[in-house]
Scaffold this active site. Structure first.
Site, PDB file in Angstrom:
ATOM      1  N   HIS A  57      65.775  50.326 -16.496  1.00 25.79           N
ATOM      2  CA  HIS A  57      64.788  50.842 -17.403  1.00 25.79           C
ATOM      3  C   HIS A  57      65.215  49.671 -17.927  1.00 25.79           C
ATOM      4  CE1 HIS A  57      61.191  52.738 -16.920  1.00 25.79           C
ATOM      5  NE2 HIS A  57      61.924  53.923 -17.246  1.00 25.79           N
ATOM      6  N   ASN A  93      58.851  55.942 -22.530  1.00 27.41           N
ATOM      7  CA  ASN A  93      57.616  57.022 -22.642  1.00 27.41           C
ATOM      8  C   ASN A  93      56.590  56.328 -23.900  1.00 27.41           C
ATOM      9  OD1 ASN A  93      59.232  56.255 -20.057  1.00 27.41           O
ATOM     10  ND2 ASN A  93      59.285  58.903 -20.064  1.00 27.41           N
ATOM     11  N   ASP A 145      61.146  46.586 -16.600  1.00 29.91           N
ATOM     12  CA  ASP A 145      61.496  46.653 -15.405  1.00 29.91           C
ATOM     13  C   ASP A 145      60.280  46.703 -14.296  1.00 29.91           C
ATOM     14  OD1 ASP A 145      61.463  48.910 -16.433  1.00 29.91           O
ATOM     15  OD2 ASP A 145      61.849  50.030 -14.854  1.00 29.91           O
ATOM     16  N   ASN A 197      55.965  54.937 -17.257  1.00 27.97           N
ATOM     17  CA  ASN A 197      55.294  54.963 -18.164  1.00 27.97           C
ATOM     18  C   ASN A 197      55.648  54.494 -19.106  1.00 27.97           C
ATOM     19  OD1 ASN A 197      54.864  57.407 -16.469  1.00 27.97           O
ATOM     20  ND2 ASN A 197      57.267  58.364 -16.422  1.00 27.97           N
TER      21      ASN A 197
END
Length: 191
Positions: free
Chosen positions: A21, A69, A94, A115
């Site tokens: 991530h 997020n 990513d 997200n």
């Protein structure tokens, strides 16, 4: 105002360092190293921040301090204080729809289940550029959340390093926002 803000998405803290991530953070670290600059915390946008002078243009590298997020908060502040137009924002992230080693540039679009992008779209709309680094899919869809916060295996790590290198080879064009030229280069070099 800045010519370009490059925002790398990732999760803050050592626990998440070098995970799938954090491809956005990792790529910004490579750029900073190449230009011999160091990030400093900038409270106004709640992010690690550094500016680079490139061919009479000012370019900012930005790593939000919020979790991925909640990336929209920093982007909202970047939009308020640093750029006139969202087209002058490049978000590096990513992407599970691409395989490790793949890197693509996209001029706008949806969030594709990411997200961080979902949060950004809510706040600034979709009219920003994205640099997407492939991390592949987990073997099972239920494993998505744990997949993105794990470190890539050695083969994936090697592939991702190749993708970072492909993108870094285009860094001058990125700084100048030559998006079509970059797309031609990255998308024609499929492995």
């Amino acid at each position: 105002m800045l010519h370009l803000c490059i925002v790398g998405l990732g999760n803050p803290g050592d626990k998440y360092s070098k995970t799938r991530h954090n491809a956005g953070y990792d790529f910004l670290d490579i750029i900073a190293e190449q230009f011999h600059v160091d990030f400093k915390y900038l409270k106004k946008i709640d992010a690690d921040y550094v500016e680079i002078d490139f061919k009479d243009q000012k370019i900012a590298l930005i790593k939000p301090r919020e979790f991925i997020n909640k990336s929209g908060k920093t982007l909202q502040l970047v939009r308020k204080y640093k750029v006139k137009n969202t087209k002058d924002i490049l978000v590096v992230h990513d992407d599970m729809d691409l395989e490790p080693g793949d890197v693509k540039l996209k001029l706008s679009g949806g969030h594709a289940g990411h997200n961080g992008l979902r949060d950004i779209l809510k706040v600034i709309g979709n009219d920003f550029v994205r640099l997407r680094f492939g991390i592949g899919h987990p073997p099972n869809k239920d494993q998505t959340d744990s997949w993105v916060i794990k470190k890539p295996n050695p083969q994936e790590k090697k592939e991702m390093a190749n993708a970072f290198e492909k993108a870094i080879n285009n860094i001058d064009k990125i700084m100048l926002k030559d998006w079509m030229i970059i797309m031609n280069d990255l998308h024609s070099n499929e492995h």
